[in-house]
Design a protein around this motif. Structure first.
Motif, short mmCIF file in Angstrom:
data_model
loop_
_atom_site.label_atom_id
_atom_site.label_comp_id
_atom_site.label_asym_id
_atom_site.label_seq_id
_atom_site.Cartn_x
_atom_site.Cartn_y
_atom_site.Cartn_z
N GLY A 181 0.80 -1.22 0.00
CA GLY A 181 0.00 0.00 0.00
C GLY A 181 0.83 1.27 0.00
O GLY A 181 0.37 2.31 -0.46
N VAL A 182 2.05 1.19 0.50
CA VAL A 182 2.92 2.37 0.57
C VAL A 182 3.47 2.73 -0.81
O VAL A 182 3.61 3.89 -1.15
CB VAL A 182 4.07 2.13 1.57
CG1 VAL A 182 5.10 3.26 1.51
CG2 VAL A 182 3.52 2.02 2.99
N ARG A 183 3.73 1.71 -1.62
CA ARG A 183 4.15 1.85 -3.02
C ARG A 183 5.59 2.36 -3.17
O ARG A 183 5.83 3.57 -3.19
CB ARG A 183 3.22 2.78 -3.81
CG ARG A 183 1.74 2.54 -3.68
CD ARG A 183 1.26 1.17 -4.10
NE ARG A 183 1.81 0.75 -5.37
CZ ARG A 183 2.23 -0.50 -5.63
NH1 ARG A 183 2.16 -1.44 -4.72
NH2 ARG A 183 2.73 -0.79 -6.81
N LEU A 184 6.52 1.45 -3.29
CA LEU A 184 7.91 1.83 -3.55
C LEU A 184 8.66 0.66 -4.16
O LEU A 184 8.77 -0.40 -3.53
CB LEU A 184 8.61 2.29 -2.24
CG LEU A 184 9.79 3.26 -2.34
CD1 LEU A 184 11.01 2.62 -3.02
CD2 LEU A 184 9.43 4.56 -3.04
N GLY A 185 9.13 0.86 -5.36
CA GLY A 185 9.92 -0.16 -6.03
C GLY A 185 11.08 0.47 -6.76
O GLY A 185 11.38 1.65 -6.56
N TRP A 186 11.76 -0.33 -7.56
CA TRP A 186 12.85 0.24 -8.36
C TRP A 186 13.11 -0.63 -9.58
O TRP A 186 12.74 -1.81 -9.60
CB TRP A 186 14.13 0.39 -7.54
CG TRP A 186 14.78 -0.90 -7.13
CD1 TRP A 186 15.74 -1.60 -7.82
CD2 TRP A 186 14.51 -1.67 -5.94
NE1 TRP A 186 16.08 -2.74 -7.13
CE2 TRP A 186 15.35 -2.80 -5.98
CE3 TRP A 186 13.65 -1.49 -4.85
CZ2 TRP A 186 15.35 -3.77 -4.97
CZ3 TRP A 186 13.65 -2.45 -3.85
CH2 TRP A 186 14.48 -3.57 -3.91
N THR A 187 13.73 -0.02 -10.56
CA THR A 187 14.15 -0.76 -11.75
C THR A 187 15.60 -0.42 -12.04
O THR A 187 16.00 0.74 -11.95
CB THR A 187 13.22 -0.40 -12.93
OG1 THR A 187 11.94 -1.00 -12.70
CG2 THR A 187 13.78 -0.93 -14.25
N VAL A 188 16.37 -1.46 -12.32
CA VAL A 188 17.78 -1.29 -12.65
C VAL A 188 17.93 -1.36 -14.17
O VAL A 188 17.58 -2.38 -14.78
CB VAL A 188 18.65 -2.41 -12.02
CG1 VAL A 188 20.13 -2.13 -12.26
CG2 VAL A 188 18.34 -2.57 -10.54
N VAL A 189 18.40 -0.27 -14.76
CA VAL A 189 18.69 -0.28 -16.19
C VAL A 189 20.18 0.05 -16.34
O VAL A 189 20.57 1.23 -16.28
CB VAL A 189 17.83 0.74 -16.96
CG1 VAL A 189 18.04 0.58 -18.47
CG2 VAL A 189 16.35 0.59 -16.62
N PRO A 190 21.01 -0.98 -16.49
CA PRO A 190 22.46 -0.73 -16.53
C PRO A 190 22.83 0.12 -17.74
O PRO A 190 22.26 -0.05 -18.82
CB PRO A 190 23.06 -2.14 -16.65
CG PRO A 190 21.97 -3.08 -16.28
CD PRO A 190 20.69 -2.40 -16.65
N LYS A 191 23.80 0.99 -17.53
CA LYS A 191 24.23 1.85 -18.64
C LYS A 191 24.87 1.05 -19.75
O LYS A 191 25.01 1.53 -20.87
CB LYS A 191 25.18 2.93 -18.10
CG LYS A 191 26.37 2.40 -17.35
CD LYS A 191 27.23 3.50 -16.74
CE LYS A 191 26.70 4.05 -15.43
NZ LYS A 191 26.58 3.08 -14.31
N GLN A 192 25.23 -0.21 -19.46
CA GLN A 192 25.85 -1.05 -20.49
C GLN A 192 24.84 -1.63 -21.47
O GLN A 192 25.23 -2.23 -22.47
CB GLN A 192 26.58 -2.23 -19.82
CG GLN A 192 27.79 -1.83 -18.98
CD GLN A 192 27.43 -1.50 -17.54
OE1 GLN A 192 26.26 -1.24 -17.20
NE2 GLN A 192 28.42 -1.46 -16.67
#
Lengths: 463, 463
Positions: free
Chosen positions: A313-324
């Motif tokens: 319910g708090v809503r927090l994630g992440w996405t890793v997009v490597p510069k490579q």
């Protein structure tokens, strides 16, 4: 499918269906009143639609043809709708939900107090902050990189903080656009396929095989250890891969992921790796795709605090997009994703970000692991129950989901049987794709007393 | 455009440009190291990109052709990048930002205490909640409907709570898909056009006229009172319309909006009405498109607490999709939007929703109006300053933006002149579309002392 209209506009009949993704599109009827299911904390709120004197009040805007391809409702609101209908039918029943993977345990105080502190600070001149960086606050990006990718060469600027993995999956689809092809594990979390349909990457749903045309379904079964036979998988641009898997609960091994990465490299594909359950892994299977050498050149990873810290319910994630990671013309994928994040999103809530920062503090990580340990004990109890009843049971060890096999039976039939006879909500496996037919997913996200009571009822039903 | 590479990878030169949307696409260079600007609270963080030994490590996934159509960076990160470059050049300068419309005043305590309370409650068994309804918590939807659409026939189930208007604009574009045509006010908030480009609704950017092909630009100038001459506007499926307008600060009158609604009805178009600044209206201009009879059959409205309660970082907005709004085949738009919200979004943060609920309480509304009143006083001060200097000044009265005319000059030149000579950041009008050329937008979101100081410097520069 009949729907008796209740004063609250709830269809009260629960019909079974053998087709994937909830069978017939019962929302396509234009000329009659159709209820719109809206999930709302266990009760169901419906939007009545006008009994259309067509032409009179319609605009001249054509409905998006991709939206029309979607089959019935998104899975979890549909499960919630059936739960609500059941509660209307049995108002005195003690309904237990082991359906949607929704966390039930309180958020550790070390985390909530950080959020309360940030909330209060926002009313002070010193503590106020307006727009944050669209990509997330710098200390949080750095802390996530360190906590989860410490020795993997993932850096702060590879991390894009978000309001959750589901939103990011959709943003990734917008990033890729309509011209890419994609593969998914079958069964898999429905948001991958549905967002692909919405973006126009697919053709029509084929009712006979219960698959959308132009999606590569990678079969994951007990026979192949829930890892696809890559020699049978056609090349696609994008490969969605979730490990530990939702719904099967299976975690891919290092050797399997090494093969997957090599497969993607050989094909020039991009893997979107969903690691939302990574911290549920008990053994030494990889917790990140970036543990596999070379993955930074072919993979994106998306994750979330939802199932770690009760942040659904708090809503927090992440996405890793490597510069490579580069497109075929050498253009960095991260640059376009950055543009998507800046144009289509304005950053995650600053309060939620303070909570996330507390999550990855030493005390926060300790608290998180306790919560995860609790849910894993639940999974053990559920596994033991179905094992003792003679079922073939999968998952559970490295994930909060137990995948129970009911060979030869329809998932929706089993779902309805369990709901009707035990008042326990599960999730029908076929809702995750045709490969889930014959399975039911049982979630370990529940209070302990309810897990024990549900298991008692399971034992009565299937003794 | 030359870019001297600083240790922090910041281009330190500020070049002027006469082209809209930041001129040349300086991110398209593939074979050299290009910094990726990332906004971060006023400082600028850059992602270094590999000096690509192409082919070696590239995937075989083609870059989304729509992304490649986008011109340079999204406006506000670009302004932030130039501000950061300026701060590197003049490390001792007291830079004042009247650029990006970012709130500066603390959130009223009645609102933050509600968020702190909800945060703390999440660590208790009674107060914990997981996934909320994707459409928003029921009491909040009801409260928004009552507070802002009380007598307009908009109901709780027409309200979709979100993490902000910008995200909703993007979700609406995903809803409509790539086959619709759209119109925007020129100038306008860049997210409308950029999200349209991303979704593939447009053709290429035409450098000669500084417009994307296949978008209808509705010219809004001092000559037409910033309301488009609808007799010259071609029919489109979607009409984005923002009032009070960002950037011109102009609010459309009841008579103008009645004409706009009639225009949409005649054409069978859908209006997406952005009312994010509605509470800044001082006179009796409509605060919602739904004040216009018949609008429910042709309009969507999106709004936000960002500029009312200082929620730019907290993230909480909403979109109204009336159940009366139908596609050409009679299918309700709200049903498809509901599906988008369920599939691509998982609801706004529950803590932010508690804050929003406090915003629309009697005390909250009173507090909000005080904050708005403060910013409106700032706008008065800025207007008076430029008026006293002999400029033609627009907006300000019903909006937190002052739109200052510099006839015959390039917006970016004026932006650079003001920044270089007064250390005040504004926003170049041409960043909002070719119709903004020759204007600069001055934001009233600032501490009072900084507004006064900025105005003192303006008086020195333009005396």
């Amino acid at each position: 499918m009949s729907a008796i209209h209740h004063p609250h506009h709830l269809p009260t009949s629960i019909s079974s269906s053998t087709s994937a993704f909830l069978g017939q599109n019962n929302f396509n009827t234009r000329t009659q009143s159709v209820p719109l299911p809206v999930r709302s904390n266990g009760s169901c709120k419906c939007v009545a639609t006008p009994s259309a004197e067509k032409s009179a009040n319609t605009t001249k805007v054509s409905r998006n043809a991709n939206m029309a391809k979607l089959q019935a409702g998104y899975l979890f609101p549909e499960v919630a709708r059936r739960k609500a209908a059941h509660m209307l039918k049995y108002p005195d029943a003690e309904v237990i939900s082991l359906g949607i993977g929704d966390t039930t345990e309180p958020i550790p105080e070390v985390i909530t107090s950080a959020m309360a502190k940030r909330s209060n600070a926002l009313s002070t001149i010193e503590g106020y902050s307006g727009y944050g960086a669209e990509q997330g606050e710098k200390p949080l990006r750095a802390a996530i990189a360190k906590a989860f990718y410490g020795h993997l060469g993932i850096e702060e600027d590879d991390i894009f903080v978000s309001d959750g993995a589901k939103s990011d999956i959709s943003r990734l689809q917008v990033l890729f656009g309509s011209d890419v092809t994609m593969a998914v594990q079958d069964p898999s979390y429905p948001a991958y396929v549905d967002s692909s349909v919405i973006m126009g990457q697919t053709k029509q749903f084929q009712k006979d095989i219960e698959k959308y045309a132009n999606i590569e379904y990678m079969s994951c079964t007990p026979e192949n250890g829930f890892f696809p036979d890559l020699s049978k998988v056609s090349r696609t641009d994008i490969i969605f891969f979730c490990s530990p898997n939702n719904p099967t609960g299976s975690a891919a091994s290092r050797e399997q992921l090494t093969r997957l990465v090599q497969f993607a490299k050989d094909n020039g594909s991009i893997i979107v790796y969903d690691s939302a359950y990574a911290l549920y892994i008990s053994d030494d299977n990889p917790r990140s795709i970036f543990e596999i050498p070379g993955a930074k050149e072919i993979a994106i990873e998306t994750s979330s605090f939802s199932k770690y810290a009760g942040f659904t319910g708090v809503r927090l994630g992440w996405t890793v997009v490597p510069k490579q990671l580069l497109y075929s013309d050498g253009f960095p994928v991260a640059k376009d994703f950055n543009r998507i994040v800046c144009t289509c999103f304005n950053g995650a809530s600053n309060i939620a970000q303070s909570g996330a920062l507390a999550c990855v503090s030493p005390d926060g990580l300790k608290a998180i692991h306790e919560v995860i340990g609790f849910y894993k004990e639940n999974a053990d109890i559920i596994m033991d129950t179905f094992n003792s009843l003679g079922f073939n049971v999968y998952g559970g060890k490295n994930a909060p989901y137990v995948w129970v096999h009911f060979p030869g039976r329809s998932s929706w039939d089993v779902f309805s049987e369990i709901l009707e006879k035990t008042h326990v909500v599960t999730t029908p496996g076929s809702g995750f794709g045709p490969g889930g037919e014959g399975f039911v997913r049982v979630s370990a996200f529940c209070h302990r007393s309810n897990v024990l009571e549900a298991c008692r009822r399971f034992k009565q039903l299937y003794k």
